[in-house]
Write an enzyme that holds these catalytic residues in place. Structure first.
Site, PDB file in Angstrom:
ATOM      1  CE1 TYR A 141      43.904  30.936  36.587  1.00 55.83           C
ATOM      2  CE2 TYR A 141      41.676  31.774  36.810  1.00 55.83           C
ATOM      3  CZ  TYR A 141      42.937  31.851  36.250  1.00 55.83           C
ATOM      4  OH  TYR A 141      43.221  32.861  35.361  1.00 55.83           O
TER       5      TYR A 141
HETATM    6  N1  LIG Z   1      44.725  34.351  30.957  1.00 58.02           N
HETATM    7  C1  LIG Z   1      45.626  34.442  31.911  1.00 58.02           C
HETATM    8  O1  LIG Z   1      46.745  33.935  31.798  1.00 58.02           O
HETATM    9  C2  LIG Z   1      45.275  35.203  33.156  1.00 58.02           C
HETATM   10  C3  LIG Z   1      46.295  35.660  34.005  1.00 58.02           C
HETATM   11  C4  LIG Z   1      45.938  36.397  35.138  1.00 58.02           C
HETATM   12  C5  LIG Z   1      44.591  36.650  35.402  1.00 58.02           C
HETATM   13  N2  LIG Z   1      43.629  36.163  34.569  1.00 58.02           N
HETATM   14  C6  LIG Z   1      42.187  36.423  34.853  1.00 58.02           C
HETATM   15  O2  LIG Z   1      42.002  37.807  35.075  1.00 58.02           O
HETATM   16  C7  LIG Z   1      41.366  37.994  36.344  1.00 58.02           C
HETATM   17  C8  LIG Z   1      41.787  39.316  36.962  1.00 58.02           C
HETATM   18  O3  LIG Z   1      43.177  39.421  37.087  1.00 58.02           O
HETATM   19  P1  LIG Z   1      43.915  39.298  38.492  1.00 58.02           P
HETATM   20  O4  LIG Z   1      43.023  38.613  39.451  1.00 58.02           O
HETATM   21  O5  LIG Z   1      45.240  38.752  38.160  1.00 58.02           O
HETATM   22  O6  LIG Z   1      44.216  40.760  38.959  1.00 58.02           O
HETATM   23  P2  LIG Z   1      43.438  42.149  39.014  1.00 58.02           P
HETATM   24  O7  LIG Z   1      42.044  42.019  38.608  1.00 58.02           O
HETATM   25  O8  LIG Z   1      44.321  43.121  38.334  1.00 58.02           O
HETATM   26  O9  LIG Z   1      43.531  42.435  40.569  1.00 58.02           O
HETATM   27  C9  LIG Z   1      42.800  41.706  41.514  1.00 58.02           C
HETATM   28  C10 LIG Z   1      43.030  42.436  42.813  1.00 58.02           C
HETATM   29  O10 LIG Z   1      42.297  43.630  42.776  1.00 58.02           O
HETATM   30  C11 LIG Z   1      41.761  43.878  44.048  1.00 58.02           C
HETATM   31  N3  LIG Z   1      40.451  44.497  43.862  1.00 58.02           N
HETATM   32  C12 LIG Z   1      39.394  44.044  43.169  1.00 58.02           C
HETATM   33  N4  LIG Z   1      38.374  44.906  43.271  1.00 58.02           N
HETATM   34  C13 LIG Z   1      38.796  45.903  44.054  1.00 58.02           C
HETATM   35  C14 LIG Z   1      38.188  47.070  44.527  1.00 58.02           C
HETATM   36  N5  LIG Z   1      36.941  47.380  44.203  1.00 58.02           N
HETATM   37  N6  LIG Z   1      38.911  47.898  45.307  1.00 58.02           N
HETATM   38  C15 LIG Z   1      40.186  47.602  45.648  1.00 58.02           C
HETATM   39  N7  LIG Z   1      40.821  46.484  45.231  1.00 58.02           N
HETATM   40  C16 LIG Z   1      40.111  45.652  44.439  1.00 58.02           C
HETATM   41  C17 LIG Z   1      41.593  42.534  44.709  1.00 58.02           C
HETATM   42  O11 LIG Z   1      41.748  42.773  46.068  1.00 58.02           O
HETATM   43  P3  LIG Z   1      41.804  41.720  47.272  1.00 58.02           P
HETATM   44  O12 LIG Z   1      43.181  41.126  47.252  1.00 58.02           O
HETATM   45  O13 LIG Z   1      41.591  42.598  48.422  1.00 58.02           O
HETATM   46  O14 LIG Z   1      40.721  40.730  47.010  1.00 58.02           O
HETATM   47  C18 LIG Z   1      42.690  41.757  44.067  1.00 58.02           C
HETATM   48  O15 LIG Z   1      43.843  41.944  44.873  1.00 58.02           O
HETATM   49  C19 LIG Z   1      41.791  36.760  37.140  1.00 58.02           C
HETATM   50  O16 LIG Z   1      40.967  36.570  38.285  1.00 58.02           O
HETATM   51  C20 LIG Z   1      41.674  35.708  36.089  1.00 58.02           C
HETATM   52  O17 LIG Z   1      40.329  35.300  35.901  1.00 58.02           O
HETATM   53  C21 LIG Z   1      43.955  35.474  33.444  1.00 58.02           C
END
Ligand SMILES: NC(=O)c1ccc[n+]([C@@H]2O[C@H](COP(=O)([O-])OP(=O)(O)OC[C@H]3O[C@@H](n4cnc5c(N)ncnc54)[C@H](OP(=O)(O)O)[C@@H]3O)[C@@H](O)[C@H]2O)c1
Length: 323
Positions: free
Chosen positions: A53
């Site tokens: 990351y």
């Molecule tokens: N193992 C893997 O291959 C893999 C792949 C992907 C992700 N991950 C992990 O999973 C975590 C989460 O997944 P992700 O970051 O891909 O996507 P996600 O959690 O599905 O979405 C994150 C998004 O949600 C928005 N958000 C968060 N809280 C909110 C709220 N209270 N109200 C409105 N919008 C909100 C954020 O907004 P803003 O843009 O406004 O901040 C951000 O755009 C990652 O951070 C990572 O640690 C792992």
């Protein structure tokens, strides 16, 4: 039958990522410590990072910021947390000791606090020979007490069973499997899928991208501005087909007096998975608090499952996920 709901964790992919998340250090860094502190106060006990990351000059930034934020917590609040990272099986990391240096570097960026190491993705599709030695090597590090717990990510049910069996022969356990799981990524629910296998084997299921990169928050519509870059392109493609899901989510969120974001997280929990939404601002923690206070009824979960299953679109699958 409803299963006991697990917690809500926090993801840190956006921290240091300019390409997908538009990271701006001056804007984002100053609020990260407060966001982590608010998350812990709300009941978050699991934080997820990865050594891959951070884009370009920001490589490793997510782990660094997480390490700083955890170190800034009062000592009593640091206890009981699980700070996890994921190590990437890059092609130059191979053999049983292929992760040794990477793990040490991650731990240093995390200021010494590392409770669980996860294999970031399966190499089964393109370098099947690489995966076994790397995983057994992570097992060696757990056995030697270098890191307490082992997890894996982006692995399907067949390989999960296989690795569970092989590591069990050494007296080691897989603590968690982390896969994409949301109302727009429901493959883990399939009969014989990872949800079933995790339940059977006693492995914690962690739902990544539980908000479909933010799309399930209900904040975005084709009438308003969309995020710039690849997220905007994806949302533009998916949004036209989401009406039935958005309508039902709005109805259930209003009934429970929570946000749609919280509802999306509650749905993961109602299936026995711990969602790890990406958080980077204090106000985003409100949805975590709401989700932790919400229990969906079985009939509500089933209605959401049915509508999600009828959608003609879904999130793109991770190309490195194995079967
Ligand atoms: N193992 C893997 O291959 C893999 C792949 C992907 C992700 N991950 C992990 O999973 C975590 C989460 O997944 P992700 O970051 O891909 O996507 P996600 O959690 O599905 O979405 C994150 C998004 O949600 C928005 N958000 C968060 N809280 C909110 C709220 N209270 N109200 C409105 N919008 C909100 C954020 O907004 P803003 O843009 O406004 O901040 C951000 O755009 C990652 O951070 C990572 O640690 C792992």
């Amino acid at each position: 039958m409803a299963v006991e709901a697990p917690g809500v964790g926090a993801g840190t992919w956006a921290w240091g990522n300019r390409f997908l998340w538009g990271y701006e250090p001056q804007r984002d860094d100053p609020v990260i410590e407060a966001t982590v502190a608010a998350a812990v106060a709300a009941g978050v006990r699991f934080f997820d990072s990865a050594d891959s990351y951070g884009t370009g000059a920001y490589a490793g930034r997510s782990e660094r910021l997480l390490g700083q934020a955890i170190a800034a917590l009062p000592p009593d609040q640091r206890q009981g947390l699980t700070v996890a990272t994921k190590l990437a099986p890059f092609p130059w990391r191979w053999g049983r000791r292929g992760f040794d240096r990477g793990l040490a570097a991650s731990r240093a960026r995390l200021k010494g606090r590392l409770d669980r190491v996860q294999l970031h993705w399966s190499t089964a599709r393109y370098a099947p020979w690489q995966e076994g030695p790397l995983l057994q090597g992570l097992g060696d590090l757990v056995e030697a007490g270098v890191v307490p717990e082992l997890g894996i990510s982006n692995m399907g049910p067949r390989r999960l069973r296989r690795w569970h069996g092989l590591l069990q022969q050494r007296g080691l356990r897989i603590s968690s499997l982390q896969v994409q799981f949301s109302l727009l990524a429901t493959e883990p629910l399939a009969p014989g899928g990872v949800l079933e296998v995790c339940r059977e084997l006693g492995i914690e299921l962690i739902a990544y991208s539980p908000l479909a990169l933010g799309l399930l928050s209900g904040r975005w519509s084709l009438d308003g501005p969309l995020p710039s870059g690849p997220r905007g392109t994806l949302f533009r493609r998916l949004l036209p087909a989401l009406k039935p899901l958005q309508t039902l989510m709005a109805e259930l969120a209003a009934r429970h007096q929570i946000s749609q974001t919280a509802l999306a997280l509650s749905w993961c929990r109602s299936h026995g998975a711990m969602p790890i939404p990406g958080l980077r601002r204090v106000e985003q923690v409100d949805a975590v608090r709401e989700a932790l206070g919400c229990s969906l009824r079985d009939d509500e979960r089933r209605r959401l499952d049915e509508v999600a299953a009828m959608l003609k679109v879904s999130m793109p699958a991770n190309p490195f996920s194995s079967s």
